[in-house]
Design a protein around this motif. Sequence first.
Motif, PDB file in Angstrom:
ATOM      1  N   ASP A 175      -2.171   0.171  -8.720  1.00  0.00           N
ATOM      2  CA  ASP A 175      -2.658   1.506  -8.373  1.00  0.00           C
ATOM      3  C   ASP A 175      -3.583   1.398  -7.163  1.00  0.00           C
ATOM      4  OD1 ASP A 175      -5.255   0.958  -9.298  1.00  0.00           O
ATOM      5  OD2 ASP A 175      -4.713   1.565 -11.329  1.00  0.00           O
ATOM      6  N   ALA A 176      -3.931   2.570  -6.628  1.00  0.00           N
ATOM      7  CA  ALA A 176      -4.655   2.617  -5.348  1.00  0.00           C
ATOM      8  C   ALA A 176      -5.972   1.844  -5.400  1.00  0.00           C
ATOM      9  CB  ALA A 176      -4.893   4.068  -4.941  1.00  0.00           C
ATOM     10  N   GLN A 177      -6.590   1.817  -6.574  1.00  0.00           N
ATOM     11  CA  GLN A 177      -7.858   1.087  -6.713  1.00  0.00           C
ATOM     12  C   GLN A 177      -7.677  -0.411  -6.482  1.00  0.00           C
ATOM     13  OE1 GLN A 177      -9.673   1.764 -10.502  1.00  0.00           O
ATOM     14  NE2 GLN A 177     -11.587   2.396  -9.514  1.00  0.00           N
ATOM     15  N   ASP A 178      -6.546  -0.937  -6.918  1.00  0.00           N
ATOM     16  CA  ASP A 178      -6.288  -2.388  -6.777  1.00  0.00           C
ATOM     17  C   ASP A 178      -6.281  -2.816  -5.315  1.00  0.00           C
ATOM     18  OD1 ASP A 178      -5.857  -2.862  -9.565  1.00  0.00           O
ATOM     19  OD2 ASP A 178      -3.824  -2.062  -9.378  1.00  0.00           O
ATOM     20  N   VAL A 179      -5.892  -1.913  -4.430  1.00  0.00           N
ATOM     21  CA  VAL A 179      -5.670  -2.308  -3.029  1.00  0.00           C
ATOM     22  C   VAL A 179      -6.612  -1.592  -2.067  1.00  0.00           C
ATOM     23  CG1 VAL A 179      -3.224  -2.844  -3.449  1.00  0.00           C
ATOM     24  CG2 VAL A 179      -3.848  -0.551  -2.707  1.00  0.00           C
ATOM     25  N   GLN A 180      -7.625  -0.922  -2.608  1.00  0.00           N
ATOM     26  CA  GLN A 180      -8.409   0.000  -1.759  1.00  0.00           C
ATOM     27  C   GLN A 180      -9.162  -0.696  -0.629  1.00  0.00           C
ATOM     28  OE1 GLN A 180     -11.173   2.231  -4.117  1.00  0.00           O
ATOM     29  NE2 GLN A 180     -12.227   0.424  -4.887  1.00  0.00           N
ATOM     30  N   ARG A 181      -9.409  -2.000  -0.775  1.00  0.00           N
ATOM     31  CA  ARG A 181     -10.154  -2.680   0.287  1.00  0.00           C
ATOM     32  C   ARG A 181      -9.262  -3.087   1.465  1.00  0.00           C
ATOM     33  NH1 ARG A 181      -9.559  -7.145  -3.611  1.00  0.00           N
ATOM     34  NH2 ARG A 181      -8.757  -8.949  -2.458  1.00  0.00           N
ATOM     35  N   CYS A 182      -7.967  -2.851   1.359  1.00  0.00           N
ATOM     36  CA  CYS A 182      -7.034  -3.293   2.406  1.00  0.00           C
ATOM     37  C   CYS A 182      -6.757  -2.170   3.404  1.00  0.00           C
ATOM     38  CB  CYS A 182      -5.709  -3.729   1.789  1.00  0.00           C
ATOM     39  SG  CYS A 182      -5.893  -5.079   0.603  1.00  0.00           S
ATOM     40  N   SER A 183      -6.750  -2.518   4.682  1.00  0.00           N
ATOM     41  CA  SER A 183      -6.398  -1.508   5.690  1.00  0.00           C
ATOM     42  C   SER A 183      -5.212  -1.960   6.537  1.00  0.00           C
ATOM     43  CB  SER A 183      -7.600  -1.196   6.583  1.00  0.00           C
ATOM     44  OG  SER A 183      -8.070  -2.387   7.163  1.00  0.00           O
ATOM     45  N   LEU A 184      -4.666  -3.120   6.173  1.00  0.00           N
ATOM     46  CA  LEU A 184      -3.495  -3.662   6.883  1.00  0.00           C
ATOM     47  C   LEU A 184      -2.493  -4.159   5.838  1.00  0.00           C
ATOM     48  CD1 LEU A 184      -5.756  -5.698   9.247  1.00  0.00           C
ATOM     49  CD2 LEU A 184      -4.059  -4.114  10.160  1.00  0.00           C
ATOM     50  N   ILE A 185      -1.224  -4.028   6.166  1.00  0.00           N
ATOM     51  CA  ILE A 185      -0.167  -4.499   5.262  1.00  0.00           C
ATOM     52  C   ILE A 185       0.794  -5.355   6.082  1.00  0.00           C
ATOM     53  CG2 ILE A 185       1.659  -3.824   3.658  1.00  0.00           C
ATOM     54  CD1 ILE A 185       0.405  -0.956   3.701  1.00  0.00           C
ATOM     55  N   TYR A 186       1.122  -6.526   5.542  1.00  0.00           N
ATOM     56  CA  TYR A 186       2.081  -7.409   6.222  1.00  0.00           C
ATOM     57  C   TYR A 186       3.321  -7.550   5.351  1.00  0.00           C
ATOM     58  CZ  TYR A 186       4.111 -11.702   8.158  1.00  0.00           C
ATOM     59  OH  TYR A 186       4.970 -12.628   8.712  1.00  0.00           O
ATOM     60  N   ASP A 187       4.456  -7.081   5.863  1.00  0.00           N
ATOM     61  CA  ASP A 187       5.711  -7.152   5.120  1.00  0.00           C
ATOM     62  C   ASP A 187       6.697  -8.036   5.861  1.00  0.00           C
ATOM     63  OD1 ASP A 187       8.450  -6.681   4.477  1.00  0.00           O
ATOM     64  OD2 ASP A 187       7.954  -4.776   3.529  1.00  0.00           O
ATOM     65  N   ARG A 188       6.866  -9.229   5.329  1.00  0.00           N
ATOM     66  CA  ARG A 188       7.930 -10.110   5.826  1.00  0.00           C
ATOM     67  C   ARG A 188       8.799 -10.444   4.604  1.00  0.00           C
ATOM     68  NH1 ARG A 188      10.075 -15.387   4.557  1.00  0.00           N
ATOM     69  NH2 ARG A 188      11.654 -15.626   6.138  1.00  0.00           N
ATOM     70  N   ALA A 189      10.073 -10.080   4.702  1.00  0.00           N
ATOM     71  CA  ALA A 189      11.046 -10.362   3.642  1.00  0.00           C
ATOM     72  C   ALA A 189      10.708  -9.671   2.319  1.00  0.00           C
ATOM     73  CB  ALA A 189      11.222 -11.864   3.448  1.00  0.00           C
ATOM     74  N   ALA A 190      10.036  -8.519   2.388  1.00  0.00           N
ATOM     75  CA  ALA A 190       9.823  -7.718   1.177  1.00  0.00           C
ATOM     76  C   ALA A 190      10.804  -6.537   1.194  1.00  0.00           C
ATOM     77  CB  ALA A 190       8.377  -7.250   1.092  1.00  0.00           C
ATOM     78  N   LEU A 191      10.635  -5.629   2.162  1.00  0.00           N
ATOM     79  CA  LEU A 191      11.542  -4.478   2.255  1.00  0.00           C
ATOM     80  C   LEU A 191      13.013  -4.913   2.321  1.00  0.00           C
ATOM     81  CD1 LEU A 191      11.581  -1.290   2.715  1.00  0.00           C
ATOM     82  CD2 LEU A 191      11.842  -1.841   5.122  1.00  0.00           C
ATOM     83  N   ILE A 192      13.279  -5.932   3.113  1.00  0.00           N
ATOM     84  CA  ILE A 192      14.680  -6.351   3.313  1.00  0.00           C
ATOM     85  C   ILE A 192      15.250  -7.120   2.109  1.00  0.00           C
ATOM     86  CG2 ILE A 192      14.543  -6.404   5.844  1.00  0.00           C
ATOM     87  CD1 ILE A 192      14.410  -9.547   5.521  1.00  0.00           C
TER      88      ILE A 192
END
Length: 215
Positions: free
Chosen positions: A109-126
């Motif tokens: 949930d949003a609380q788990d990730v609230q401290r993050c302002s950047l997301i790195y997706d390599r080989a997740a979406l694909i």
Amino acid sequence: MKADFWHNCWDNNQTGWHQDEFHPLLTQLFAQWVGTKTGDVFVPLCGKSHDMEFIRQSHQVLGCELSTKACEEFFCENKLAVDKVKVGHFTRYQGQSIELLAGDFFALDAQDVQRCSLIYDRAALIALTPDIREKYVKQLRSLFPSGTKLMLLSLEYPKDEIKGPPFRVDMAEVSRLFDGCNIERVLVSELSDSKFAQRTLKVSALAEVVYFIEL
Ligand SMILES: C[S@@+](CC[C@H](N)C(=O)[O-])C[C@H]1O[C@@H](n2cnc3c(N)ncnc32)[C@H](O)[C@@H]1O
């Protein structure tokens, strides 16, 4: 792909997507992507990616990964001390400048990730079939506020040449999924040997494409 598929991959060491080095496109574009943002970096479906070691040099990392085996191997192979504790649906692996949540990305949930302002997706979406891909992007967009910056490494090859994963996710699909977001197609890197990490894909052309997406 269901959870069992991924657990089987890890249990049988069939992790052909894993790279032993930092991804060259991450190291090349990291400063440009991050800009002046100092918030933590979220790495969804992180596996035991070495890219987290690179990011950890300057930013705190929060990863989420289904497989506890992957999380254990990450800390073991990088010789990092780690504390392990069960928190709700997740097992939390806490190391220096890095935390991995072992469990289902869709249970965050949003609380788990609230401290993050950047997301790195390599080989997740694909890595995800079209139906789960849709769900994945919806979940990302509900977890993070607008302004969060995603660096997405996508993959393109001629339609229907292989079944995937990895799946082909082209510009039209990225635009559809991230409708309303600011999307920049930053770079196209042709892979002339059709090599994707440890695998050689049976395709006639292959390219990795980097996007910066502002949610
Ligand atoms: C193709 S691998 C990529 C791993 C990593 N991003 C990398 O670049 O090495 C996809 C990963 O997603 C994980 N995964 C799949 N579904 C997941 C889910 N619902 N929640 C968390 N992790 C998941 C799998 O266990 C696998 O490690």
